[in-house]
Design a protein around this motif. Structure first.
Motif, PDB file in Angstrom:
ATOM      1  N   GLU A 187       0.827  -1.206   0.000  1.00 36.96           N
ATOM      2  CA  GLU A 187       0.000   0.000   0.000  1.00 36.96           C
ATOM      3  C   GLU A 187       0.858   1.251   0.000  1.00 36.96           C
ATOM      4  N   ALA A 188       1.845   1.275   0.892  1.00 37.39           N
ATOM      5  CA  ALA A 188       2.711   2.444   1.002  1.00 37.39           C
ATOM      6  C   ALA A 188       3.533   2.631  -0.262  1.00 37.39           C
TER       7      ALA A 188
ATOM      8  N   GLY B 192       1.331  13.557   9.717  1.00 37.20           N
ATOM      9  CA  GLY B 192       0.295  13.327   8.725  1.00 37.20           C
ATOM     10  C   GLY B 192      -0.464  14.598   8.393  1.00 37.20           C
TER      11      GLY B 192
ATOM     12  N   ALA C  19      -5.334   8.085  -2.165  1.00 36.55           N
ATOM     13  CA  ALA C  19      -5.876   7.072  -1.250  1.00 36.55           C
ATOM     14  C   ALA C  19      -6.768   6.101  -2.004  1.00 36.55           C
TER      15      ALA C  19
ATOM     16  N   VAL D  68      -6.843   2.686   0.154  1.00 33.25           N
ATOM     17  CA  VAL D  68      -6.808   2.960   1.595  1.00 33.25           C
ATOM     18  C   VAL D  68      -7.615   4.221   1.885  1.00 33.25           C
ATOM     19  N   ASP D  69      -7.961   4.449   3.160  1.00 33.58           N
ATOM     20  CA  ASP D  69      -8.681   5.681   3.470  1.00 33.58           C
ATOM     21  C   ASP D  69      -7.702   6.857   3.523  1.00 33.58           C
TER      22      ASP D  69
ATOM     23  N   ASN E 131      -6.956   9.114   5.779  1.00 28.74           N
ATOM     24  CA  ASN E 131      -6.091   9.251   6.949  1.00 28.74           C
ATOM     25  C   ASN E 131      -4.913   8.287   6.892  1.00 28.74           C
ATOM     26  N   LYS E 132      -5.185   7.075   6.444  1.00 31.62           N
ATOM     27  CA  LYS E 132      -4.099   6.103   6.329  1.00 31.62           C
ATOM     28  C   LYS E 132      -3.116   6.538   5.250  1.00 31.62           C
TER      29      LYS E 132
ATOM     30  N   ARG F 196      -2.441   9.562   4.261  1.00 30.53           N
ATOM     31  CA  ARG F 196      -1.689  10.698   4.809  1.00 30.53           C
ATOM     32  C   ARG F 196      -0.593  10.215   5.761  1.00 30.53           C
ATOM     33  N   ASP F 197      -0.945   9.267   6.631  1.00 29.35           N
ATOM     34  CA  ASP F 197       0.018   8.753   7.601  1.00 29.35           C
ATOM     35  C   ASP F 197       1.118   7.924   6.935  1.00 29.35           C
ATOM     36  N   LEU F 198       0.748   7.157   5.913  1.00 26.34           N
ATOM     37  CA  LEU F 198       1.764   6.380   5.177  1.00 26.34           C
ATOM     38  C   LEU F 198       2.749   7.300   4.463  1.00 26.34           C
TER      39      LEU F 198
ATOM     40  N   GLU G 240       5.120   8.755   6.963  1.00 25.48           N
ATOM     41  CA  GLU G 240       6.117   7.800   7.450  1.00 25.48           C
ATOM     42  C   GLU G 240       7.155   7.447   6.387  1.00 25.48           C
TER      43      GLU G 240
END
Length: 112
Positions: free
Chosen positions: A15-16, A60, A76, A81-82, A84-85, A87-89, A92
């Motif tokens: 995903e990332a 994020g 996304a 993915v959603d 928020n995920k 953004r966080d990926l 990171e």
């Protein structure tokens, strides 16, 4: 993008990897991504990712500000993915990807 393959061996998931690859490609390459973050108010952070020193962390929320919500939603969705995920990926793994792509402390030459 062989530098992307270099980070696959780490803890990065599909995903990332998809998210980062899509983002960089849709922006027009690393130069464009770096410029977006520099002009978006995160020059010091993104410059640390390019340099040979330690990478400054980005949240994020900050990634969301630099990328923009509409782009983030599209990224996304394409990665499955959603928001928020996504953004966080990006928060990171984008610093790691840019760091790995710039081992000499500068952006790679564009191929013409």
């Amino acid at each position: 993008m062989s530098w992307l393959k270099a980070i696959v061996g780490g803890a990065i998931g599909a995903e990332a990897l998809t998210l980062i690859k899509d983002y960089i490609e849709k922006q027009g390459g690393l130069d464009a991504v770096v410029k977006d973050f520099q002009t978006g108010g995160f020059k010091k952070k993104v410059d640390s990712w390019v340099s040979t020193g330690a990478n400054e962390a980005i949240s994020g929320i900050e990634v969301g500000q630099a990328v923009g919500i509409e782009k983030l939603k599209k990224l996304a969705e394409s990665a499955g993915v959603d928001v928020n995920k996504a953004r966080d990926l990006l928060a990171e793994y984008l610093p790691v990807a840019i760091d790995k792509a710039t081992p000499q402390g500068k952006l790679p030459e564009e191929k013409k």
